[in-house]
Design a protein around this motif. Sequence first.
Motif, PDB file in Angstrom:
ATOM      1  N   LYS A  18       0.829  -1.206   0.000  1.00  0.00           N
ATOM      2  CA  LYS A  18       0.000   0.000   0.000  1.00  0.00           C
ATOM      3  C   LYS A  18       0.869   1.264   0.000  1.00  0.00           C
ATOM      4  N   VAL A  19       1.952   1.196   0.751  1.00  0.00           N
ATOM      5  CA  VAL A  19       2.883   2.327   0.823  1.00  0.00           C
ATOM      6  C   VAL A  19       3.634   2.471  -0.504  1.00  0.00           C
ATOM      7  N   LEU A  20       4.052   1.342  -1.068  1.00  0.00           N
ATOM      8  CA  LEU A  20       4.742   1.379  -2.365  1.00  0.00           C
ATOM      9  C   LEU A  20       3.834   1.970  -3.436  1.00  0.00           C
ATOM     10  N   LEU A  21       2.596   1.517  -3.445  1.00  0.00           N
ATOM     11  CA  LEU A  21       1.676   1.976  -4.491  1.00  0.00           C
ATOM     12  C   LEU A  21       1.297   3.445  -4.320  1.00  0.00           C
ATOM     13  N   ALA A  22       1.338   3.932  -3.079  1.00  0.00           N
ATOM     14  CA  ALA A  22       1.045   5.360  -2.856  1.00  0.00           C
ATOM     15  C   ALA A  22       2.053   6.234  -3.606  1.00  0.00           C
ATOM     16  N   GLY A  23       3.248   5.700  -3.798  1.00  0.00           N
ATOM     17  CA  GLY A  23       4.280   6.444  -4.517  1.00  0.00           C
ATOM     18  C   GLY A  23       4.287   6.162  -6.010  1.00  0.00           C
ATOM     19  N   ALA A  24       3.380   5.329  -6.462  1.00  0.00           N
ATOM     20  CA  ALA A  24       3.384   4.920  -7.874  1.00  0.00           C
ATOM     21  C   ALA A  24       2.249   5.558  -8.668  1.00  0.00           C
ATOM     22  N   GLY A  25       1.591   6.544  -8.080  1.00  0.00           N
ATOM     23  CA  GLY A  25       0.534   7.239  -8.804  1.00  0.00           C
ATOM     24  C   GLY A  25       1.102   8.368  -9.640  1.00  0.00           C
ATOM     25  N   SER A 243       7.473  11.332  -5.096  1.00  0.00           N
ATOM     26  CA  SER A 243       6.850  10.007  -4.985  1.00  0.00           C
ATOM     27  C   SER A 243       7.125   9.396  -3.607  1.00  0.00           C
ATOM     28  N   LEU A 244       8.332   9.617  -3.091  1.00  0.00           N
ATOM     29  CA  LEU A 244       8.638   9.095  -1.756  1.00  0.00           C
ATOM     30  C   LEU A 244       7.822   9.821  -0.687  1.00  0.00           C
TER      31      LEU A 244
ATOM     32  N   LEU B   2     -15.444  17.365 -15.186  1.00  0.00           N
ATOM     33  CA  LEU B   2     -14.556  16.412 -14.543  1.00  0.00           C
ATOM     34  C   LEU B   2     -13.119  16.874 -14.808  1.00  0.00           C
ATOM     35  N   LYS B   3     -12.316  16.945 -13.738  1.00  0.00           N
ATOM     36  CA  LYS B   3     -10.967  17.451 -13.936  1.00  0.00           C
ATOM     37  C   LYS B   3      -9.961  16.307 -14.039  1.00  0.00           C
ATOM     38  N   LYS B   4      -9.133  16.375 -15.070  1.00  0.00           N
ATOM     39  CA  LYS B   4      -7.996  15.456 -15.168  1.00  0.00           C
ATOM     40  C   LYS B   4      -6.750  16.325 -15.175  1.00  0.00           C
ATOM     41  N   TRP B   5      -5.711  15.920 -14.494  1.00  0.00           N
ATOM     42  CA  TRP B   5      -4.487  16.731 -14.446  1.00  0.00           C
ATOM     43  C   TRP B   5      -3.615  16.510 -15.677  1.00  0.00           C
ATOM     44  N   HIS B   6      -3.185  17.616 -16.257  1.00  0.00           N
ATOM     45  CA  HIS B   6      -2.252  17.558 -17.387  1.00  0.00           C
ATOM     46  C   HIS B   6      -1.017  18.369 -16.988  1.00  0.00           C
ATOM     47  N   LEU B   7       0.097  17.689 -16.811  1.00  0.00           N
ATOM     48  CA  LEU B   7       1.298  18.319 -16.257  1.00  0.00           C
ATOM     49  C   LEU B   7       2.257  18.756 -17.370  1.00  0.00           C
ATOM     50  N   PHE B   8       2.526  20.063 -17.438  1.00  0.00           N
ATOM     51  CA  PHE B   8       3.465  20.607 -18.442  1.00  0.00           C
ATOM     52  C   PHE B   8       4.544  21.447 -17.758  1.00  0.00           C
ATOM     53  N   THR B   9       5.026  20.994 -16.590  1.00  0.00           N
ATOM     54  CA  THR B   9       6.043  21.760 -15.856  1.00  0.00           C
ATOM     55  C   THR B   9       7.416  21.154 -16.114  1.00  0.00           C
ATOM     56  N   PRO B  10       8.456  21.991 -16.014  1.00  0.00           N
ATOM     57  CA  PRO B  10       9.816  21.471 -16.299  1.00  0.00           C
ATOM     58  C   PRO B  10      10.375  20.704 -15.100  1.00  0.00           C
ATOM     59  N   GLY B  11       9.690  19.694 -14.701  1.00  0.00           N
ATOM     60  CA  GLY B  11      10.081  18.850 -13.582  1.00  0.00           C
ATOM     61  C   GLY B  11       9.284  19.231 -12.363  1.00  0.00           C
ATOM     62  N   PRO B  12       8.497  18.279 -11.803  1.00  0.00           N
ATOM     63  CA  PRO B  12       8.204  16.955 -12.345  1.00  0.00           C
ATOM     64  C   PRO B  12       7.541  16.993 -13.718  1.00  0.00           C
ATOM     65  N   VAL B  13       7.664  15.866 -14.411  1.00  0.00           N
ATOM     66  CA  VAL B  13       7.039  15.685 -15.717  1.00  0.00           C
ATOM     67  C   VAL B  13       6.164  14.428 -15.641  1.00  0.00           C
ATOM     68  N   PRO B  14       5.283  14.225 -16.638  1.00  0.00           N
ATOM     69  CA  PRO B  14       4.481  12.996 -16.607  1.00  0.00           C
ATOM     70  C   PRO B  14       5.381  11.753 -16.671  1.00  0.00           C
ATOM     71  N   VAL B  15       5.116  10.806 -15.809  1.00  0.00           N
ATOM     72  CA  VAL B  15       5.906   9.571 -15.744  1.00  0.00           C
ATOM     73  C   VAL B  15       5.036   8.417 -16.230  1.00  0.00           C
TER      74      VAL B  15
END
Lengths: 385, 385
Positions: A18-25, A243-244, B2-15
């Motif tokens: 659960k903790v690992l997955l919290a950082g995987a979103g 993420s951490l 309905l809101k979905k997040w779209h990330l266009f920042t220079p870090g963090p980026v979409p992973v």
Amino acid sequence: MLKKWHLFTPGPVPVHPKVLLAGAGPIPHHRLPEFSAVISEIRQDLKYLFQTERPVFFFASSGTGAMEAAVANLFSPGETVLVVRGGKFGERWGEIAETYGLNPIYVDVPWGKAVRPKEVEEKLENHPEIRAVLVQAHETSTGVKHPVRELAEITRSRDVLLVVDAISALGVYPLPMDEWGLDVVVAGSQKSLALPPGLSFIALSEKAWSRVESEGLPRYYFDLRREWKAYEKDTTAYTPAVSLLLSLRESLKHIREMGLERLFAHYSLLSEACREGVLALGLKLFAEEPCEALTVIELPDGVDGGKLNRILREKYGVIFAGGQGKLKGRVVRITHMGDQSPLDVVLALSALEIGLSEMGYPVKMGAGVSRALEYIKEKAREVSA
Amino acid sequence: MLKKWHLFTPGPVPVHPKVLLAGAGPIPHHRLPEFSAVISEIRQDLKYLFQTERPVFFFASSGTGAMEAAVANLFSPGETVLVVRGGKFGERWGEIAETYGLNPIYVDVPWGKAVRPKEVEEKLENHPEIRAVLVQAHETSTGVKHPVRELAEITRSRDVLLVVDAISALGVYPLPMDEWGLDVVVAGSQKSLALPPGLSFIALSEKAWSRVESEGLPRYYFDLRREWKAYEKDTTAYTPAVSLLLSLRESLKHIREMGLERLFAHYSLLSEACREGVLALGLKLFAEEPCEALTVIELPDGVDGGKLNRILREKYGVIFAGGQGKLKGRVVRITHMGDQSPLDVVLALSALEIGLSEMGYPVKMGAGVSRALEYIKEKAREVSA
């Protein structure tokens, strides 16, 4: 045999999925109000964990980074510090102090023994130039718990800071920062917090903070003055390990719900059960004053720890830590931190038995395991009574 | 809506979820042979990414940590360095140098302009005491690409190091370290590598490494001599950020399979499509020499960037970066790094159009979007032809 990994090392430790997955979103942006709310929640819960009203700062770094942060922020070149050195991590305090041109005076303690508060007090009397005592809550290389509370009674009435490396201690047993008067407490993520490695923590008393304002060695990434400014805006000076932190929030929430008392009782049970089992096997504990985070076992003559650990790892997937420095080959270290139940201690003891037996050491198979089981059963009865 | 997040920042980026999940498995112990194999694989792939035969080191830290590592390992107190300062990150080089008691000489470049190699050459001629040039591959606060290759032609024949902050540049466009003769290249995880933040990277030429051996400022956690020793044993000096390294392995594998050429072409397409769309809207690019990592747009008079970004974030879930320092409110920054396709650029432009329109700026709705689409279609035809 199908191999499953069983991790009993003092960091990394088993992490709950659960903790690992919290950082995987999806990764949120760290400068937005939504993430400031996360940071704010984390900081409240960290205060609870540190048992302090003072701010707790975090870095993307290993625990060593926060140790360095303590030294670089608190002292000026040439100042004298007292270093309690009774294992690998005491040595590390000394190395950092020397690196920064401080003048460390050492209290050398035999590995496996705890420092005597009297000895520290005498050094402070004889060396009024000492500005701080650098110590471990316990020495993870030997399993020895140092008398931090007694040391604080000595330092709090003096112009001397008590700087405690609690990297593998915080959340394992009581270290109430404010109540005891600990000036600096350093922690890491891959220990009792049961997270992946990559985060470190530091909290400072008011007495310590006044030094940060007035003194200091060259530092930028670990500059607490910058973190303080960011703290006031619910953010961090540099991009945090997002993420951490999301995993951290999950772990802290769990700790808060469980309560520190129960967490400490949990570690007390696990470590006590392990020690009972070890003694029932006729083995010796290496630490005179053992801590609850891990059990360090002195190996009988003729049993090499490196070989024992290799057999356990390769044949049974069980990972114990070996001895460090001068203890290489002479001890094995079984950790109780992380996502572990009392029956995981039994599993660890069963591995120890089978491993020793394979190395030709006369083990009465099941002796350690059955003693630990008895102990656990007894404790379970007390709790339900 | 309905809101979905779209990330266009220079870090963090979409992973990419695959990369996130790679870090969400059971945590292995970092000192075992199995994990050394992971580290070894990562290091091979990092050499490919850095286009170097030299070792690439990594730290659990933000990119700033690796910038500090460069300064703390290469110089001695009082030494002179030349700092190219044309934005927030140039300022950071200067702050770190000053923190460590170096003597920085600045080449101040107007924000939005690239440094002229001639000016650097003149400074080096007039100040033979300069030991290194500290520069950004591009200045992320302005979007400007500095002429790193030309700078290397100036430094390589001198006893001067070229230290390049490529935190948001590496893997975006060509920076072949060995071929161009870059002495130090610094990178971070939450940019083109498309990972969560928390890892930083540094590679040093032989010329730079000889300085590490002979010079240096106080450093412990970022001490490259310790990392070198650990490197030779396929490990790290301190506990690494294990979960992030497992994600890194996944990301590097993807880059290797794709190939750097295609990765660079991808970023070229995204940034060019974005610029075409921006210009079609009658807006101006802030950077004279724009980089491929992000597009920095100068806002028309009367349009406040902070307000625009708030509308986009709160109503549409689109997250652009704002201006930093003296550019606060005056620009928006749209990033192309991370898990993004050409059509994500179109989405970003559509958000820009709707946001500007809501702020009362006369936008011909669809003008930017349709120009970008034309460009993308054209490029897709070229590729398939």
